[in-house]
Design a protein around this motif. Structure first.
Motif, PDB file in Angstrom:
ATOM      1  N   HIS A  24       0.843  -1.206   0.000  1.00 14.54           N
ATOM      2  CA  HIS A  24       0.000   0.000   0.000  1.00 14.54           C
ATOM      3  C   HIS A  24       0.876   1.253   0.000  1.00 14.54           C
ATOM      4  CE1 HIS A  24      -2.901   3.004   1.404  1.00 14.54           C
ATOM      5  NE2 HIS A  24      -2.110   3.211   2.435  1.00 14.54           N
ATOM      6  N   SER A  25       1.897   1.281   0.838  1.00 15.58           N
ATOM      7  CA  SER A  25       2.795   2.445   0.915  1.00 15.58           C
ATOM      8  C   SER A  25       3.524   2.675  -0.408  1.00 15.58           C
ATOM      9  CB  SER A  25       3.800   2.267   2.052  1.00 15.58           C
ATOM     10  OG  SER A  25       3.133   2.276   3.294  1.00 15.58           O
ATOM     11  N   ALA A  26       3.960   1.608  -1.040  1.00 11.92           N
ATOM     12  CA  ALA A  26       4.624   1.735  -2.343  1.00 11.92           C
ATOM     13  C   ALA A  26       3.664   2.313  -3.371  1.00 11.92           C
ATOM     14  CB  ALA A  26       5.145   0.371  -2.803  1.00 11.92           C
ATOM     15  N   ARG A  27       2.411   1.927  -3.299  1.00  9.98           N
ATOM     16  CA  ARG A  27       1.417   2.448  -4.245  1.00  9.98           C
ATOM     17  C   ARG A  27       1.210   3.943  -4.051  1.00  9.98           C
ATOM     18  NH1 ARG A  27      -1.572   1.432  -8.288  1.00  9.98           N
ATOM     19  NH2 ARG A  27      -3.711   2.134  -8.448  1.00  9.98           N
ATOM     20  N   LEU A  28       1.296   4.421  -2.808  1.00 11.65           N
ATOM     21  CA  LEU A  28       1.160   5.863  -2.544  1.00 11.65           C
ATOM     22  C   LEU A  28       2.226   6.662  -3.294  1.00 11.65           C
ATOM     23  CD1 LEU A  28       0.359   5.871   1.266  1.00 11.65           C
ATOM     24  CD2 LEU A  28      -1.113   6.780  -0.543  1.00 11.65           C
ATOM     25  N   ARG A  29       3.362   6.041  -3.547  1.00 14.27           N
ATOM     26  CA  ARG A  29       4.473   6.720  -4.227  1.00 14.27           C
ATOM     27  C   ARG A  29       4.594   6.316  -5.698  1.00 14.27           C
ATOM     28  NH1 ARG A  29       6.140   4.979   0.698  1.00 14.27           N
ATOM     29  NH2 ARG A  29       7.317   3.239  -0.115  1.00 14.27           N
ATOM     30  N   ALA A  69      -9.431   1.908  -6.313  1.00 20.10           N
ATOM     31  CA  ALA A  69      -9.896   0.558  -6.655  1.00 20.10           C
ATOM     32  C   ALA A  69      -8.745  -0.432  -6.785  1.00 20.10           C
ATOM     33  CB  ALA A  69     -10.703   0.601  -7.950  1.00 20.10           C
ATOM     34  N   GLU A  70      -7.569   0.067  -7.174  1.00 23.79           N
ATOM     35  CA  GLU A  70      -6.411  -0.803  -7.384  1.00 23.79           C
ATOM     36  C   GLU A  70      -5.444  -0.815  -6.199  1.00 23.79           C
ATOM     37  OE1 GLU A  70      -4.940   0.718 -11.094  1.00 23.79           O
ATOM     38  OE2 GLU A  70      -6.644  -0.083 -12.215  1.00 23.79           O
ATOM     39  N   ASP A  71      -5.803  -0.123  -5.114  1.00 23.53           N
ATOM     40  CA  ASP A  71      -4.939  -0.100  -3.922  1.00 23.53           C
ATOM     41  C   ASP A  71      -5.010  -1.455  -3.210  1.00 23.53           C
ATOM     42  OD1 ASP A  71      -4.425   0.372  -0.879  1.00 23.53           O
ATOM     43  OD2 ASP A  71      -3.632   2.149  -1.873  1.00 23.53           O
ATOM     44  N   PRO A  72      -3.887  -1.959  -2.721  1.00 21.60           N
ATOM     45  CA  PRO A  72      -3.887  -3.245  -2.010  1.00 21.60           C
ATOM     46  C   PRO A  72      -4.855  -3.290  -0.827  1.00 21.60           C
ATOM     47  CG  PRO A  72      -1.654  -2.590  -2.515  1.00 21.60           C
ATOM     48  CD  PRO A  72      -2.532  -1.431  -2.890  1.00 21.60           C
ATOM     49  N   PHE A  73      -5.043  -2.178  -0.118  1.00 15.27           N
ATOM     50  CA  PHE A  73      -5.990  -2.181   0.998  1.00 15.27           C
ATOM     51  C   PHE A  73      -7.414  -2.415   0.499  1.00 15.27           C
ATOM     52  CE2 PHE A  73      -3.613   0.438   4.495  1.00 15.27           C
ATOM     53  CZ  PHE A  73      -2.681  -0.585   4.631  1.00 15.27           C
ATOM     54  N   VAL A  78      -9.259  -4.537   3.276  1.00 14.96           N
ATOM     55  CA  VAL A  78      -9.026  -3.732   4.477  1.00 14.96           C
ATOM     56  C   VAL A  78     -10.083  -2.632   4.572  1.00 14.96           C
ATOM     57  CG1 VAL A  78      -7.420  -2.163   5.659  1.00 14.96           C
ATOM     58  CG2 VAL A  78      -6.554  -4.230   4.545  1.00 14.96           C
ATOM     59  N   TRP A  79     -10.285  -1.918   3.480  1.00 22.29           N
ATOM     60  CA  TRP A  79     -11.267  -0.828   3.480  1.00 22.29           C
ATOM     61  C   TRP A  79     -12.650  -1.363   3.154  1.00 22.29           C
ATOM     62  CZ3 TRP A  79      -7.735   2.403  -0.177  1.00 22.29           C
ATOM     63  CH2 TRP A  79      -6.706   2.998   0.570  1.00 22.29           C
ATOM     64  N   ARG A  80     -13.640  -1.015   3.986  1.00 18.49           N
ATOM     65  CA  ARG A  80     -15.025  -1.419   3.721  1.00 18.49           C
ATOM     66  C   ARG A  80     -15.818  -0.307   3.068  1.00 18.49           C
ATOM     67  NH1 ARG A  80     -18.482   1.116   7.205  1.00 18.49           N
ATOM     68  NH2 ARG A  80     -17.614   1.644   9.246  1.00 18.49           N
ATOM     69  N   LYS A  81     -15.401   0.951   3.285  1.00 20.27           N
ATOM     70  CA  LYS A  81     -16.112   2.086   2.707  1.00 20.27           C
ATOM     71  C   LYS A  81     -15.106   3.177   2.361  1.00 20.27           C
ATOM     72  CE  LYS A  81     -19.681   5.499   3.531  1.00 20.27           C
ATOM     73  NZ  LYS A  81     -20.631   6.070   4.476  1.00 20.27           N
ATOM     74  N   VAL A  82     -15.188   3.688   1.134  1.00 19.15           N
ATOM     75  CA  VAL A  82     -14.296   4.759   0.689  1.00 19.15           C
ATOM     76  C   VAL A  82     -15.144   5.864   0.081  1.00 19.15           C
ATOM     77  CG1 VAL A  82     -12.435   5.403  -0.893  1.00 19.15           C
ATOM     78  CG2 VAL A  82     -12.378   3.177   0.246  1.00 19.15           C
ATOM     79  N   THR A  83     -14.860   7.089   0.510  1.00 16.55           N
ATOM     80  CA  THR A  83     -15.527   8.260  -0.042  1.00 16.55           C
ATOM     81  C   THR A  83     -14.468   9.169  -0.645  1.00 16.55           C
ATOM     82  OG1 THR A  83     -17.196   8.141   1.705  1.00 16.55           O
ATOM     83  CG2 THR A  83     -17.037  10.210   0.485  1.00 16.55           C
ATOM     84  N   VAL A  84     -14.684   9.574  -1.894  1.00 17.97           N
ATOM     85  CA  VAL A  84     -13.781  10.493  -2.583  1.00 17.97           C
ATOM     86  C   VAL A  84     -14.518  11.822  -2.733  1.00 17.97           C
ATOM     87  CG1 VAL A  84     -12.544  10.974  -4.735  1.00 17.97           C
ATOM     88  CG2 VAL A  84     -12.623   8.630  -3.826  1.00 17.97           C
TER      89      VAL A  84
END
Length: 109
Positions: A24-29, A69-73, A78-84
């Motif tokens: 996940h951290s690698a994806r942030l970068r 959508a492509e984040d490992p979490f 790991v994530w059940r709900k995401v709001t953008v």
């Protein structure tokens, strides 16, 4: 444009979160979006993670939604709900992200 990504964890995912953290951290970068600020949302006592808050710069919502959508979490549950949400900083904010971003860009040149 700035986007706030508010993510709430599913129940009992601490072990999965820990296992997926490096990926996940690698994806942030990764450069797909430009991270501005990010970190864990924690329980009121600070004892455990309950989610993530990520502020990114990206051209459009679709880019941010694809990134999430492509984040490992997300993929590993790991994530059940995401709001953008699109985000605009207040001119009255005591800490100015715009100033921080300019300083960061100058440092990276």
């Amino acid at each position: 444009m700035l986007w706030a990504v508010h993510c709430l964890d599913a129940d009992d995912v601490l072990e999965i979160r820990q296992e997926a953290r490096a990926e996940h951290s690698a994806r942030l970068r990764s450069g797909i979006v430009e991270p501005v600020c990010y970190g864990m949302l924690v329980s009121d006592d600070g004892g455990h993670a309950v989610g993530s808050l990520i502020l990114v710069r990206a051209e459009d919502r679709e880019t941010v939604e694809r990134y999430v959508a492509e984040d490992p979490f997300m993929i590993k549950g790991v994530w059940r709900k995401v709001t953008v949400s699109a985000f605009t900083e207040s001119a009255n904010s005591p800490a100015r992200l715009a100033d921080t971003l300019v300083m960061t860009e100058e440092t990276n040149r």
